[in-house]
Design an enzyme around this catalytic site. Sequence first.
Site, PDB file in Angstrom:
ATOM      1  N   GLU A  81      48.980  80.659  33.513  1.00  0.00           N
ATOM      2  CA  GLU A  81      49.547  79.638  34.390  1.00  0.00           C
ATOM      3  C   GLU A  81      48.936  79.667  35.789  1.00  0.00           C
ATOM      4  O   GLU A  81      48.759  78.621  36.422  1.00  0.00           O
ATOM      5  CB  GLU A  81      51.063  79.810  34.475  1.00  0.00           C
ATOM      6  CG  GLU A  81      51.815  79.362  33.231  1.00  0.00           C
ATOM      7  CD  GLU A  81      51.673  80.333  32.066  1.00  0.00           C
ATOM      8  OE1 GLU A  81      51.888  79.930  30.912  1.00  0.00           O
ATOM      9  OE2 GLU A  81      51.343  81.519  32.334  1.00  0.00           O
ATOM     10  N   GLY A 106      60.141  78.801  32.528  1.00  0.00           N
ATOM     11  CA  GLY A 106      60.032  80.208  32.861  1.00  0.00           C
ATOM     12  C   GLY A 106      58.598  80.684  32.992  1.00  0.00           C
ATOM     13  O   GLY A 106      58.347  81.740  33.602  1.00  0.00           O
ATOM     14  N   TYR A 109      56.664  81.155  36.727  1.00  0.00           N
ATOM     15  CA  TYR A 109      56.705  82.304  37.632  1.00  0.00           C
ATOM     16  C   TYR A 109      55.330  82.901  37.924  1.00  0.00           C
ATOM     17  O   TYR A 109      55.032  83.213  39.084  1.00  0.00           O
ATOM     18  CB  TYR A 109      57.637  83.386  37.073  1.00  0.00           C
ATOM     19  CG  TYR A 109      59.104  82.994  37.072  1.00  0.00           C
ATOM     20  CD1 TYR A 109      59.758  82.668  38.254  1.00  0.00           C
ATOM     21  CD2 TYR A 109      59.839  82.977  35.890  1.00  0.00           C
ATOM     22  CE1 TYR A 109      61.102  82.322  38.261  1.00  0.00           C
ATOM     23  CE2 TYR A 109      61.181  82.630  35.884  1.00  0.00           C
ATOM     24  CZ  TYR A 109      61.813  82.311  37.072  1.00  0.00           C
ATOM     25  OH  TYR A 109      63.145  81.954  37.080  1.00  0.00           O
ATOM     26  N   HIS A 150      62.289  80.744  28.299  1.00  0.00           N
ATOM     27  CA  HIS A 150      62.025  79.407  27.770  1.00  0.00           C
ATOM     28  C   HIS A 150      63.087  78.401  28.210  1.00  0.00           C
ATOM     29  O   HIS A 150      63.058  77.246  27.801  1.00  0.00           O
ATOM     30  CB  HIS A 150      61.953  79.437  26.246  1.00  0.00           C
ATOM     31  CG  HIS A 150      60.735  80.144  25.717  1.00  0.00           C
ATOM     32  ND1 HIS A 150      60.520  81.478  25.904  1.00  0.00           N
ATOM     33  CD2 HIS A 150      59.671  79.680  25.009  1.00  0.00           C
ATOM     34  CE1 HIS A 150      59.382  81.834  25.327  1.00  0.00           C
ATOM     35  NE2 HIS A 150      58.843  80.753  24.782  1.00  0.00           N
TER      36      HIS A 150
END
Length: 347
Positions: A81, A106, A109, A150
């Site tokens: 990510e 989630g 992060y 999730h």
Amino acid sequence: MPETMTHLQSPMTSTAAATAGVQQLSMQQALNRALDEVLAENPKTVIFGEDCGQLGGVFRITDGLQAKHGEDRVFDTPLAESGILGMSVGLAMAGFHPIPEVQFDGFAYPAINQIICQIARMNYRSRGTLPMPITLRVPSFGGIRAPEHHGESLEALFAHVPGLKVLSPSNPHDAYHLLKYAATRPDPVIFMEPKSRYWQKGPVDVTSDGDLTGARVAREGRHLTLVAWGAMVSRCLQVAELAAEDGIDIEVLDLRWLKPIDAEALAGSVGKTRRAVVVHEAPLTSGLGAEVAQLITQSCFSTLKAPVERVTGFDVPYPSGDLEDEYIPNIDRILFGIQRVLEYRRG
């Protein structure tokens, strides 16, 4: 993964022959159509994320887009990510309009550094020479009985960051028009999609968007205002119908924009009903409901008949699986919140 996901009809198939006017679409189909049109209208738009290409995303929001628009405009990324959002920064600096997807809320992060230190600040840091026209799609909130990380409710985190705008649609019509609107903004927009609502159908008028810049009154009422966003709007509408059976007329205000918040709409609704309950899935402490309550108090203090009530998640990590039923505000908890406000007496 929800059982219904295996039975999804391809939104590209269902929208290919669609004509102008009101259509019955799921939120998944509405988002897919919006992305299809944005890609067609703006050659600088690129869509990417984990499994966004050939698979069409874990929720099939990008289904068929790579085949139609090419692998250079809709493509998969590594499972990183921070890399997805870092690449978005570079693409925006090069003149593109990236629409990255974080597969689940989630998973955002690991990219917080890129979101806060780069995406949110680059325009400010460069004195306006490097805008960040990035629309970050984040499947958000709970309700699908997924594993840990999730299902989250990160709106307060994002809304607290200067430089970011935050949106959360509650129905297919708004999802279609707000995503198209966000994809034309020169600023970074966090687009929080309520994943539990992806498969719920509703009317979408593709020819009329209405006012996209503020809150929306989802139901008119006289006795109390329920303020919500995302998946909680539908639940609040259910509560309002049940309350009506007892003669209690509830107004439901769909906030839609979580940054900036439509303070004028809050004042207008609560100024009329004189009572308010804010409902959200995130934990109570320092949740966005606190900011909403303050805005209401600031504008309606002299006419409020009771303190603003909050019905929220609990101050624990967002749970997985069956524990969601205990965590997410349910109809009974919201009704008890309404009862506390209606029964409040000064002195």
